[in-house]
Motif scaffolding. Structure first.
Motif, mmCIF file in Angstrom:
data_model
loop_
_atom_site.group_PDB
_atom_site.id
_atom_site.type_symbol
_atom_site.label_atom_id
_atom_site.label_comp_id
_atom_site.label_asym_id
_atom_site.label_seq_id
_atom_site.Cartn_x
_atom_site.Cartn_y
_atom_site.Cartn_z
ATOM 1 N N LEU A 93 20.799 28.569 28.672
ATOM 2 C CA LEU A 93 19.391 28.314 28.340
ATOM 3 C C LEU A 93 19.273 27.342 27.167
ATOM 4 O O LEU A 93 18.516 27.574 26.229
ATOM 5 C CB LEU A 93 18.691 29.633 27.995
ATOM 6 C CG LEU A 93 18.739 30.720 29.069
ATOM 7 C CD1 LEU A 93 18.207 32.023 28.525
ATOM 8 C CD2 LEU A 93 17.966 30.265 30.291
ATOM 9 N N SER A 137 18.054 24.145 26.788
ATOM 10 C CA SER A 137 16.815 23.419 26.498
ATOM 11 C C SER A 137 15.752 24.363 25.939
ATOM 12 O O SER A 137 14.971 23.983 25.060
ATOM 13 C CB SER A 137 16.289 22.713 27.742
ATOM 14 O OG SER A 137 15.869 23.641 28.715
ATOM 15 N N TYR A 138 15.741 25.601 26.426
ATOM 16 C CA TYR A 138 14.771 26.576 25.919
ATOM 17 C C TYR A 138 15.073 26.968 24.471
ATOM 18 O O TYR A 138 14.187 27.011 23.630
ATOM 19 C CB TYR A 138 14.759 27.834 26.794
ATOM 20 C CG TYR A 138 14.280 27.579 28.193
ATOM 21 C CD1 TYR A 138 12.929 27.432 28.478
ATOM 22 C CD2 TYR A 138 15.191 27.488 29.239
ATOM 23 C CE1 TYR A 138 12.489 27.194 29.758
ATOM 24 C CE2 TYR A 138 14.763 27.261 30.536
ATOM 25 C CZ TYR A 138 13.409 27.105 30.786
ATOM 26 O OH TYR A 138 12.983 26.876 32.055
ATOM 27 N N GLY A 187 14.498 24.006 22.101
ATOM 28 C CA GLY A 187 13.061 23.845 21.887
ATOM 29 C C GLY A 187 12.495 24.903 20.959
ATOM 30 O O GLY A 187 11.697 24.609 20.061
ATOM 31 N N ALA A 228 9.620 16.992 21.976
ATOM 32 C CA ALA A 228 9.752 17.670 23.269
ATOM 33 C C ALA A 228 9.303 16.776 24.420
ATOM 34 O O ALA A 228 9.893 16.813 25.503
ATOM 35 C CB ALA A 228 8.940 18.959 23.257
ATOM 36 N N PRO A 231 12.468 15.511 27.391
ATOM 37 C CA PRO A 231 12.194 16.730 28.182
ATOM 38 C C PRO A 231 13.436 17.352 28.814
ATOM 39 O O PRO A 231 13.432 18.542 29.123
ATOM 40 C CB PRO A 231 11.211 16.242 29.250
ATOM 41 C CG PRO A 231 11.466 14.791 29.375
ATOM 42 C CD PRO A 231 11.903 14.324 28.010
ATOM 43 N N TYR A 254 16.241 17.809 27.297
ATOM 44 C CA TYR A 254 16.982 18.556 26.273
ATOM 45 C C TYR A 254 16.126 19.584 25.541
ATOM 46 O O TYR A 254 16.653 20.570 25.035
ATOM 47 C CB TYR A 254 17.563 17.588 25.240
ATOM 48 C CG TYR A 254 18.449 16.545 25.848
ATOM 49 C CD1 TYR A 254 19.707 16.884 26.336
ATOM 50 C CD2 TYR A 254 18.033 15.231 25.949
ATOM 51 C CE1 TYR A 254 20.531 15.931 26.907
ATOM 52 C CE2 TYR A 254 18.851 14.257 26.519
ATOM 53 C CZ TYR A 254 20.087 14.620 26.994
ATOM 54 O OH TYR A 254 20.898 13.675 27.564
ATOM 55 N N ILE A 255 14.825 19.337 25.454
ATOM 56 C CA ILE A 255 13.934 20.189 24.660
ATOM 57 C C ILE A 255 12.768 20.636 25.542
ATOM 58 O O ILE A 255 12.024 19.807 26.076
ATOM 59 C CB ILE A 255 13.404 19.425 23.423
ATOM 60 C CG1 ILE A 255 14.564 18.897 22.588
ATOM 61 C CG2 ILE A 255 12.518 20.316 22.588
ATOM 62 C CD1 ILE A 255 14.140 17.928 21.508
ATOM 63 N N HIS A 256 12.592 21.924 25.677
ATOM 64 C CA HIS A 256 11.518 22.480 26.494
ATOM 65 C C HIS A 256 10.233 22.557 25.664
ATOM 66 O O HIS A 256 10.221 23.143 24.572
ATOM 67 C CB HIS A 256 11.930 23.865 27.001
ATOM 68 C CG HIS A 256 11.043 24.405 28.052
ATOM 69 N ND1 HIS A 256 10.107 25.370 27.788
ATOM 70 C CD2 HIS A 256 10.928 24.104 29.370
ATOM 71 C CE1 HIS A 256 9.460 25.646 28.894
ATOM 72 N NE2 HIS A 256 9.949 24.894 29.873
ATOM 73 N N LEU A 257 9.152 21.970 26.179
ATOM 74 C CA LEU A 257 7.900 21.862 25.423
ATOM 75 C C LEU A 257 7.292 23.225 25.110
ATOM 76 O O LEU A 257 6.875 23.482 23.980
ATOM 77 C CB LEU A 257 6.902 20.992 26.191
ATOM 78 C CG LEU A 257 5.516 20.834 25.554
ATOM 79 C CD1 LEU A 257 5.624 20.148 24.200
ATOM 80 C CD2 LEU A 257 4.593 20.061 26.469
ATOM 81 N N SER A 278 8.730 26.042 24.809
ATOM 82 C CA SER A 278 9.560 26.720 23.814
ATOM 83 C C SER A 278 9.285 26.187 22.410
ATOM 84 O O SER A 278 9.316 26.950 21.440
ATOM 85 C CB SER A 278 11.037 26.544 24.139
ATOM 86 O OG SER A 278 11.341 27.143 25.365
#
Length: 129
Positions: A31, A33-34, A37, A94, A98, A100-103, A105
Motif C-alpha cells: 500500500l 501510494s496510500y 499520501g 498528489a 498520482p 506515487y501519492i494517493h490524493l 490519503s
C-alpha cells in the motif's frame, strides 16, 4: 503559554508515532501510494499546526510589548494565506504524482491533525468534569 508549549510537544510525539507507523506500512506492505499520501498529508498538516503555534507565540509576545512592531502583526495576519498555501502544496503533490501519492490519503492525513486536536479537547473536557 507554557501549557500551549506542552500541548505542542504532546502533539509532536503523537504525530511522530503515527508518522513512524505510516512509514513502516510504506516499507512493509504493498500500500505504498496510500501510505505515502497519508504521510505527506500528515506532515503538511503538522506544519500547518506548527505555523498556528508559532504565530500564536508572536502575537502573545507582541501583546506584552509596549512598542508593538507592525511586522509581527502582518506576519501573524498572514496565517490564513500561509496555511492555505501549505494545503494547496500537499494537494498539488498528489495531483502531480498520482502514481506515487494517493490524493484521498493526503487529504485524510492532512485532516488527521484536526481529529487529534478534537480528541484532545474532548479528553480535556471529560477530565475537567
Amino acid at each position: 503559554m507554557i501549557l500551549f508549549e506542552e500541548k505542542m510537544k504532546h502533539y509532536s510525539v503523537v504525530v511522530a508515532l503515527i508518522g513512524i507507523s505510516t512509514l513502516l506500512i510504506f516499507l512493509l506492505t504493498p500500500l505504498q501510494s496510500y501510505s505515502l499520501g497519508f504521510f505527506i498529508g500528515l506532515t503538511f498538516g503538522f506544519i500547518n499546526l506548527w505555523t498556528i503555534y508559532y504565530k500564536t507565540k508572536i502575537v502573545g509576545r507582541a501583546a506584552n510589548v509596549k512598542n508593538k512592531s507592525a511586522f509581527s502583526f502582518i506576519w501573524a495576519g498572514s496565517g490564513f494565506v500561509v496555511r492555505t498555501a501549505i494545503a494547496l502544496c500537499a494537494v498539488w503533490l498528489a495531483i502531480a504524482y498520482p502514481a506515487y501519492i494517493h490524493l484521498l490519503s493526503v487529504i485524510t492525513g492532512f485532516s488527521l491533525i484536526y481529529i487529534i486536536l478534537l480528541i484532545d479537547m474532548i479528553i480535556q473536557f471529560i477530565r475537567k468534569r
